[in-house]
Design a protein around this motif. Structure first.
Motif, PDB file in Angstrom:
ATOM      1  N   HIS A  82      30.786  71.196  16.862  1.00 27.79           N
ATOM      2  CA  HIS A  82      31.904  72.139  16.931  1.00 27.79           C
ATOM      3  C   HIS A  82      31.576  73.246  17.919  1.00 27.79           C
ATOM      4  O   HIS A  82      30.413  73.654  18.057  1.00 27.79           O
ATOM      5  CB  HIS A  82      32.182  72.748  15.556  1.00 27.79           C
ATOM      6  CG  HIS A  82      32.626  71.751  14.532  1.00 27.79           C
ATOM      7  ND1 HIS A  82      33.830  71.082  14.611  1.00 27.79           N
ATOM      8  CD2 HIS A  82      32.015  71.287  13.405  1.00 27.79           C
ATOM      9  CE1 HIS A  82      33.956  70.266  13.579  1.00 27.79           C
ATOM     10  NE2 HIS A  82      32.860  70.362  12.832  1.00 27.79           N
ATOM     11  N   VAL A  83      32.580  73.737  18.595  1.00 27.32           N
ATOM     12  CA  VAL A  83      32.405  74.783  19.600  1.00 27.32           C
ATOM     13  C   VAL A  83      33.007  76.083  19.076  1.00 27.32           C
ATOM     14  O   VAL A  83      34.185  76.138  18.718  1.00 27.32           O
ATOM     15  CB  VAL A  83      33.083  74.391  20.932  1.00 27.32           C
ATOM     16  CG1 VAL A  83      32.937  75.521  21.958  1.00 27.32           C
ATOM     17  CG2 VAL A  83      32.477  73.100  21.473  1.00 27.32           C
ATOM     18  N   VAL A  84      32.171  77.120  19.014  1.00 26.77           N
ATOM     19  CA  VAL A  84      32.621  78.455  18.600  1.00 26.77           C
ATOM     20  C   VAL A  84      32.897  79.273  19.849  1.00 26.77           C
ATOM     21  O   VAL A  84      32.041  79.377  20.734  1.00 26.77           O
ATOM     22  CB  VAL A  84      31.555  79.146  17.726  1.00 26.77           C
ATOM     23  CG1 VAL A  84      32.012  80.542  17.323  1.00 26.77           C
ATOM     24  CG2 VAL A  84      31.256  78.301  16.493  1.00 26.77           C
ATOM     25  N   SER A  85      34.079  79.852  19.941  1.00 29.79           N
ATOM     26  CA  SER A  85      34.468  80.580  21.153  1.00 29.79           C
ATOM     27  C   SER A  85      34.883  82.013  20.838  1.00 29.79           C
ATOM     28  O   SER A  85      35.818  82.545  21.422  1.00 29.79           O
ATOM     29  CB  SER A  85      35.608  79.840  21.872  1.00 29.79           C
ATOM     30  OG  SER A  85      36.693  79.600  20.979  1.00 29.79           O
ATOM     31  N   SER A  86      34.157  82.634  19.883  1.00 26.69           N
ATOM     32  CA  SER A  86      34.441  84.030  19.547  1.00 26.69           C
ATOM     33  C   SER A  86      33.196  84.619  18.899  1.00 26.69           C
ATOM     34  O   SER A  86      32.214  83.915  18.646  1.00 26.69           O
ATOM     35  CB  SER A  86      35.627  84.132  18.580  1.00 26.69           C
ATOM     36  OG  SER A  86      35.257  83.637  17.299  1.00 26.69           O
ATOM     37  N   CYS A  92      36.053  83.514  12.830  1.00 32.49           N
ATOM     38  CA  CYS A  92      35.549  83.020  14.113  1.00 32.49           C
ATOM     39  C   CYS A  92      36.463  81.888  14.580  1.00 32.49           C
ATOM     40  O   CYS A  92      37.133  81.238  13.769  1.00 32.49           O
ATOM     41  CB  CYS A  92      34.108  82.546  14.000  1.00 32.49           C
ATOM     42  SG  CYS A  92      33.837  81.239  12.782  1.00 32.49           S
ATOM     43  N   ASP A  95      36.606  75.370  17.608  1.00 31.66           N
ATOM     44  CA  ASP A  95      37.415  74.331  18.260  1.00 31.66           C
ATOM     45  C   ASP A  95      38.828  74.837  18.547  1.00 31.66           C
ATOM     46  O   ASP A  95      39.814  74.097  18.397  1.00 31.66           O
ATOM     47  CB  ASP A  95      37.466  73.068  17.396  1.00 31.66           C
ATOM     48  CG  ASP A  95      36.097  72.442  17.205  1.00 31.66           C
ATOM     49  OD1 ASP A  95      35.223  72.658  18.069  1.00 31.66           O
ATOM     50  OD2 ASP A  95      35.890  71.760  16.186  1.00 31.66           O
ATOM     51  N   GLY A  96      38.928  76.116  18.930  1.00 27.19           N
ATOM     52  CA  GLY A  96      40.205  76.688  19.333  1.00 27.19           C
ATOM     53  C   GLY A  96      41.072  77.204  18.202  1.00 27.19           C
ATOM     54  O   GLY A  96      42.162  77.721  18.455  1.00 27.19           O
ATOM     55  N   GLU A  98      41.284  79.646  14.554  1.00 26.24           N
ATOM     56  CA  GLU A  98      40.620  80.721  13.816  1.00 26.24           C
ATOM     57  C   GLU A  98      40.314  80.277  12.385  1.00 26.24           C
ATOM     58  O   GLU A  98      41.180  79.743  11.688  1.00 26.24           O
ATOM     59  CB  GLU A  98      41.500  81.977  13.792  1.00 26.24           C
ATOM     60  CG  GLU A  98      40.797  83.194  13.203  1.00 26.24           C
ATOM     61  CD  GLU A  98      41.635  84.458  13.288  1.00 26.24           C
ATOM     62  OE1 GLU A  98      41.061  85.536  13.497  1.00 26.24           O
ATOM     63  OE2 GLU A  98      42.871  84.347  13.129  1.00 26.24           O
TER      64      GLU A  98
END
Length: 475
Positions: A82-86, A92, A95-96, A98
Motif C-alpha cells: 500500500h502507498v501512503v501519500s500523506s 492518512c 492508495d489515494g 483517506e
C-alpha cells in the motif's frame, strides 16, 4: 655386531614387556614419518584434450543457473503493498483514499503539530537536511547538544546521549556495558532490539517468564548461590526489561524489579521505547508512573520516534554511564548523526510535554491518549475470534491474536492480514504483525492497533465497528 646392540635390544625388550601398546604406537608413528618423507609427489597431468564446440554448446543448454532470489512465499503473496501519500496523523491517505489511522505510533498526535513543523522549517533553512557525519567526526551540531541537555533535564538525570536510530539504541547500549562472561537476565517478552543487543554482547543470557517476579527471583537466587559455591562472581550482572512492552502492551512491575535488583545486587536496564511520552504525569515514563526515583534505575533507554514524532533514540543516566557510550556504543560512533531538524522536533516536543498546560499542551495530550486507551480496550476485547494480549488499561498499543491458532505462524499471519485488509476497505488502517525468526523469544502473529491523542471517541467507535465487521474474514 653393532656397538651397544645388546644394550639397545635389552632396552627394547624391557619396553615391550612393560608397555607393549606404547611401543606399537611409536613404531606406527615412525613408519608414518618415513612414508610421508619418501612418498612420491602427485602432479596433475596437463590435459591436451579440449571440449569440442558441440560439447560446449550442449553443456550450456543443460546448465540451469540458481535463482537470484527465492520464490515468493505464501506470506509474501498475502501481504499487499500500500502507498501512503500523506502525513501519519489522525487520518492518512492510503492508495489515494483517506483512512482513519490506527496503525502508526503517533501517540501524542505531534506528527502534525504546527509548533513542531514550524521549528523544523526554520532549522531546515539554517542547517539543511542531513548531518553527513558521525557524532565524533563533525556530525555534532549545536541542536544535538541542546537535545541531550533537554532530555537530561526533563528526565532528571545527570546526562543524556542521543542516537540517530531508535532500533539501534538498545542494540548499541547493551553491548557497550556487557561482554562475554557477564550475565543478563531478561524478560522473555522484550522487543527485538533488546534481544539483538543481548546477542551482540555475547553475554550469558537467561530469560524469565513475562512479568513473573517469582521466576525472576528464582534465577537471581540460583545465580547468587552458584557464585557463592564457586567463589567467583561475574563482573557485570544486569536485569533487562521494558517499561511498557512493545509486543504485549503490558507494564513492567518496576517497584518489585527495583527491590529484587537491590536485594541480589544486580543492575537494572529499562527500555522506555513505548512508555516514554505515554506514562507518568508529564510523560517521563514508568519511573514517574510508579513514583520511583530515576537514579535507582542504572540505565534507561528510549525512543524519539513514537510519542515525540521524530527520529532517533536516547539513553539517560549518570555522567559515567553516558560518557562511556560516546566511545563504546556502535550506533553512536559509526552512524551518521540525526538530521538537525529531527533533533529540533524532539526538543520542541519535550518542551510541549514539560511546559504547555493549555488545551493543546502535553498534559492534555497525555490525558487524552490514556482516555482513548481505556475506551478502546473493552471494544477490542469483544471482537469475535480474537484474543486481546496484555492487561494494562492505559497502554496505547494493543495486540489481537487468534483465539484459536492453527499452529502455523505463517497461516495465522495470512488470516490476520485478511482482517487488516477488510478493515482497510472499511476505512480503518491497522497492522498485521509477523515477528522475525531471528527473535529467539517471539510472540505469535497479531493484529496491532494503536491509539493517539488526536483520535476522538467517534473515531474509536468507527474503528471498533470496522474491526468487528472485518472479523468475518476469520470464518
Amino acid at each position: 655386531m653393532l656397538p651397544y646392540a645388546d644394550v639397545v635390544m635389552g632396552h627394547i625388550s624391557t619396553l615391550i614387556e612393560e608397555d607393549p601398546l606404547h611401543v606399537v604406537v611409536e613404531v606406527f608413528l615412525i613408519a608414518m614419518v618415513f612414508f610421508l618423507l619418501f612418498q612420491k609427489q602427485y602432479r596433475v597431468k596437463n590435459r591436451d584434450d579440449k571440449l569440442t564446440e558441440k560439447e560446449v554448446e550442449q553443456l550450456c543448454q543443460e546448465w540451469e543457473p540458481e535463482p537470484l532470489a527465492p520464490a515468493i512465499s505464501n506470506v509474501q503473496a498475502a501481504t499487499p503493498t500500500h502507498v501512503v501519500s500523506s502525513g501519519a496523523g489522525r487520518t492518512c491517505v492510503v492508495d489515494g483514499a483517506e483512512k482513519l489511522n490506527f496503525g502508526t505510533m503517533n501517540f501524542l498526535g505531534l506528527q502534525n503539530d504546527e509548533r513542531v513543523n514550524e521549528a523544523c522549517r526554520k532549522t531546515l533553512r539554517k542547517y539543511g537536511v542531513g548531518s553527513c557525519g558521525p557524532r565524533g567526526f563533525y556530525g555534532t551540531v549545536d541542536v544535538h547538544l541542546e537535545l541531550e541537555d533537554n532530555l537530561s533535564s526533563f528526565m532528571g538525570t545527570e546526562k543524556a546521549i542521543a542516537f540517530s536510530y531508535g532500533l539501534a539504541t538498545a542494540t548499541s547500549v547493551i553491548p557497550a556495558f556487557l561482554k562475554r562472561g557477564d550475565l543478563i537476565i531478561c524478560d522473555e517478552s522484550c522487543n527485538f532490539a533488546i534481544q539483538q543487543g543481548c546477542s551482540l554482547s555475547r553475554s550469558t543470557v537467561k530469560y524469565f517468564k513475562h512479568n513473573d517476579m517469582e521466576d525472576l527471583e528464582r534465577l537471581l537466587r540460583e545465580q547468587v548461590e552458584r557464585d557463592a559455591a564457586s567463589g567467583n562472581s561475574l563482573n557485570r550482572r544486569f536485569i533487562i526489561t521494558e517499561g511498557l512492552y512493545l509486543n504485549v502492551g503490558d507494564i513492567c512491575p518496576l517497584p518489585q524489579l527495583v527491590e529484587l535488583k537491590d536485594k541480589y545486587r544486580f543492575r537494572l536496564l529499562v527500555d522506555e521505547t513505548v512508555s516514554f511520552g505515554t506514562l507518568g504525569k508529564y510523560g517521563r515514563g514508568v519511573t514517574e508512573y510508579f513514583g520511583i526515583d530515576i537514579t535507582r534505575v542504572e540505565i534507561i533507554t528510549g525512543s524519539l520516534e513514537h510519542s515525540l514524532a521524530s527520529i532517533g533514540g536516547f539513553c539517560v543516566g549518570d555522567r559515567i554511564v553516558v560518557d562511556h557510550q560516546r566511545l563504546s556504543a556502535s550506533g553512536y560512533c559509526f552512524s551518521a548523526s540525526q538530521p538537525p531538524y529531527t533533533a529540533v522536533a524532539a526538543s520542541v516536543s519535550i518542551d510541549i510535554l514539560r511546559d504547555d498546560d493549555g488545551p493543546h499542551g502535553g498534559r492534555a495530550k497525555l490525558e487524552r491518549v490514556r482516555a482513548n486507551a481505556r475506551t478502546m480496550r473493552p471494544a477490542l476485547a469483544q471482537l469475535p475470534g480474537l484474543r486481546l494480549r496484555g492487561s494494562f488499561d492505559e497502554s496505547p498499543i494493543f495486540h489481537l491474536e487468534l483465539e484459536t491458532p492453527s499452529g502455523s505462524d505463517d497461516d495465522d499471519y495470512i488470516l490476520l492480514q485478511r482482517v487488516a485488509e477488510a478493515a482497510l476497505q472499511s476505512g480503518v488502517a491497522v497492522i498485521a504483525v509477523r515477528y522475525s525468526h531471528l527473535q529467539l523469544r517471539r510472540q505469535p502473529p497479531s493484529l496491532r492497533v494503536t491509539v493517539s491523542a488526536a483520535h476522538t471517541d467517534d473515531d474509536i467507535t468507527k474503528a471498533a465497528a470496522a474491526l468487528k465487521k472485518a472479523c468475518k474474514a476469520l470464518k
